[in-house]
Each structure stands twice: as structure tokens, then as C-alpha cells.
Design a protein around this motif. Sequence first.
Motif, short mmCIF file in Angstrom:
data_model
loop_
_atom_site.label_atom_id
_atom_site.label_comp_id
_atom_site.label_asym_id
_atom_site.label_seq_id
_atom_site.Cartn_x
_atom_site.Cartn_y
_atom_site.Cartn_z
N ASP A 166 -33.03 -23.42 19.24
CA ASP A 166 -33.89 -24.53 18.87
C ASP A 166 -33.56 -25.76 19.71
OD1 ASP A 166 -34.27 -27.08 16.88
OD2 ASP A 166 -35.83 -25.56 16.61
N ILE A 167 -34.56 -26.52 20.06
CA ILE A 167 -34.42 -27.67 20.94
C ILE A 167 -33.43 -28.70 20.40
CG2 ILE A 167 -36.35 -29.02 20.02
CD1 ILE A 167 -35.62 -28.62 23.74
N ASP A 168 -33.29 -28.81 19.07
CA ASP A 168 -32.38 -29.79 18.48
C ASP A 168 -30.99 -29.24 18.22
OD1 ASP A 168 -34.28 -31.80 18.53
OD2 ASP A 168 -35.07 -31.26 16.56
N ASP A 169 -30.74 -28.00 18.56
CA ASP A 169 -29.44 -27.38 18.33
C ASP A 169 -28.75 -27.08 19.65
OD1 ASP A 169 -29.73 -27.42 15.57
OD2 ASP A 169 -30.72 -25.48 15.54
N GLN A 170 -27.48 -26.94 19.58
CA GLN A 170 -26.69 -26.63 20.77
C GLN A 170 -25.49 -25.80 20.32
OE1 GLN A 170 -25.46 -30.01 23.15
NE2 GLN A 170 -23.51 -29.06 23.53
N PRO A 171 -25.22 -24.70 21.00
CA PRO A 171 -24.03 -23.94 20.62
C PRO A 171 -22.78 -24.76 20.93
CG PRO A 171 -24.94 -23.06 22.64
CD PRO A 171 -25.89 -24.12 22.15
N SER A 172 -21.74 -24.51 20.19
CA SER A 172 -20.52 -25.28 20.41
C SER A 172 -19.86 -24.85 21.72
CB SER A 172 -19.54 -25.08 19.25
OG SER A 172 -18.92 -23.81 19.35
N ASN A 173 -19.09 -25.76 22.29
CA ASN A 173 -18.34 -25.42 23.49
C ASN A 173 -17.36 -24.30 23.22
OD1 ASN A 173 -19.67 -27.27 25.08
ND2 ASN A 173 -18.21 -28.90 24.69
N GLU A 174 -16.89 -24.20 21.98
CA GLU A 174 -15.97 -23.13 21.60
C GLU A 174 -16.63 -21.76 21.82
OE1 GLU A 174 -13.33 -21.71 17.76
OE2 GLU A 174 -14.78 -23.31 17.54
N VAL A 175 -17.89 -21.64 21.42
CA VAL A 175 -18.63 -20.39 21.62
C VAL A 175 -18.73 -20.09 23.13
CG1 VAL A 175 -20.91 -19.29 21.42
CG2 VAL A 175 -19.94 -20.53 19.48
N LEU A 176 -19.06 -21.10 23.91
CA LEU A 176 -19.19 -20.90 25.35
C LEU A 176 -17.85 -20.53 25.98
CD1 LEU A 176 -21.63 -23.81 26.22
CD2 LEU A 176 -22.15 -21.39 25.90
N PRO A 180 -21.36 -48.60 6.18
CA PRO A 180 -20.31 -48.25 7.15
C PRO A 180 -20.09 -46.74 7.15
CG PRO A 180 -19.35 -49.26 5.19
CD PRO A 180 -20.84 -49.29 5.01
N TYR A 181 -19.81 -46.21 8.32
CA TYR A 181 -19.60 -44.77 8.44
C TYR A 181 -18.69 -44.47 9.62
CZ TYR A 181 -22.99 -44.78 12.30
OH TYR A 181 -23.64 -45.01 13.49
N THR A 182 -18.12 -43.28 9.56
CA THR A 182 -17.31 -42.78 10.66
C THR A 182 -18.12 -41.69 11.34
OG1 THR A 182 -15.29 -43.22 9.44
CG2 THR A 182 -15.13 -41.67 11.29
N GLU A 183 -18.21 -41.74 12.66
CA GLU A 183 -18.99 -40.74 13.40
C GLU A 183 -18.04 -39.79 14.12
OE1 GLU A 183 -22.10 -40.81 17.11
OE2 GLU A 183 -22.38 -42.30 15.51
N VAL A 184 -18.33 -38.48 13.99
CA VAL A 184 -17.53 -37.46 14.67
C VAL A 184 -18.47 -36.63 15.53
CG1 VAL A 184 -15.99 -35.49 14.38
CG2 VAL A 184 -15.91 -37.38 12.73
N ASP A 185 -18.22 -36.61 16.83
CA ASP A 185 -19.04 -35.86 17.77
C ASP A 185 -18.56 -34.41 17.80
OD1 ASP A 185 -20.33 -34.71 19.97
OD2 ASP A 185 -20.18 -36.53 21.17
N ILE A 186 -19.40 -33.49 17.35
CA ILE A 186 -19.00 -32.09 17.26
C ILE A 186 -18.98 -31.40 18.62
CG2 ILE A 186 -19.77 -31.88 14.88
CD1 ILE A 186 -22.15 -30.24 15.94
#
Length: 192
Positions: free
Chosen positions: A79-89, A142-148
Motif C-alpha cells: 500500500d502507498i501509505d505503508d512501508q516494510p521495516s528496515n529490519e525486514v529488508l 504534547p506528545y513524544t514522536e518515535v520514527d519507526i
Amino acid sequence: MPKFAGLNVQVLGISVDHVPCLKAWADSLGGITYPLLSDFWPHGKVAKKYGVLRSEGYTERAIFLLDEEGIIRYIDIHDIDDQPSNEVLLNEIKKITPEKFFDDEILPQDESLPHGGVVMYCTQWCPDCRRARIWLKENNIPYTEVDITTNFTAARQVRSWGNGSQITPTFDIDGTIILDFDEEELSEILLK
């Protein structure tokens, strides 16, 4: 990128957009650290050869891993809005070139995850993540952002919450998990 470079892997991006458009996109993300190639003219010729050019003139979001002889060893069309994780790659690359891995030392180590308050697990390129950032700011939350894409522990956690799907954004609000940007559900919890 250092993990890929350490494996002597060349990452390339390719799009049917023209060069100025690719540059603007890369700049909007704060810069891209790998080459972006334009498949603009003849429009989508490379994408068509790889079987990912849609009849509408744009491409599927796809990842191809090629070995050193140029043979395609892995394909992921998603899907255009999804991306496999670098771990999978990295795991797929390991299957292609196991000799370049030594006791998994190249693979990322677990990282701790933030707890408490509003934690948003996201990516820089996800449209729903962008909308969520704007909504949180407009509502002074307020929030904490984590880039997956850079935190592999976070990517695994998001897939766990999504029953195997990597859904962004995913929110952890004091232990309550919300998958995707659901403004109504977020309002019920955060705007009481």
C-alpha cells in the motif's frame, strides 16, 4: 543507511516524477541520503519493465532487492501509505548475502521505548502522520514522536499492536493503543 552501507548495499529510489518534483519531495522530508532516479521520460519505462506501472500513469509502492549479478531476489509491493521495516529488508538481504553478516552484529539492537503521556509511532513520509502532527499541535497536546523507520524496537512493537501490520500513526496514550489517525477516537480520549 549506515547498516545498508556496511553491507555494501546500494539504495536507490525511483519515481515517474520529473527531477524538480523529486528534489522538492526530498527537501520536504529534510533531505534524502540516497540517490533518487527519475523515470519520467519515456514515462514509466523502467516501472513498466518491473511490472509496477499502473494504467493511471503512476507506480505501485514497491521494493526490489537485486543481487550482485542484477537478478531480482526479493519483491515487496505494498500500500502507498505503508512501508516494510528496515529490519525486514535487512533479513532479506541476509538471505541473499549471508557471508556479509557476522553473528548478527550488523542488525540493530533493541532500543527502549517511551512510556506515559501521548506517544505517536510514525514515519516522516506518512500522510496520516502529518495530519496527526497538525491535529495534535492545533489542540495543544504534547506528545513524544518515535520514527519507526529508525527505531527497530518501535517498528516491531507497532507490528505487534497491528497484528502483523505496520500501521502509522499508532498512538500509545498511557497504555491505550489507537491504530491509525482516528480523530474521533483521539478526541474522546484527549479532549475530555
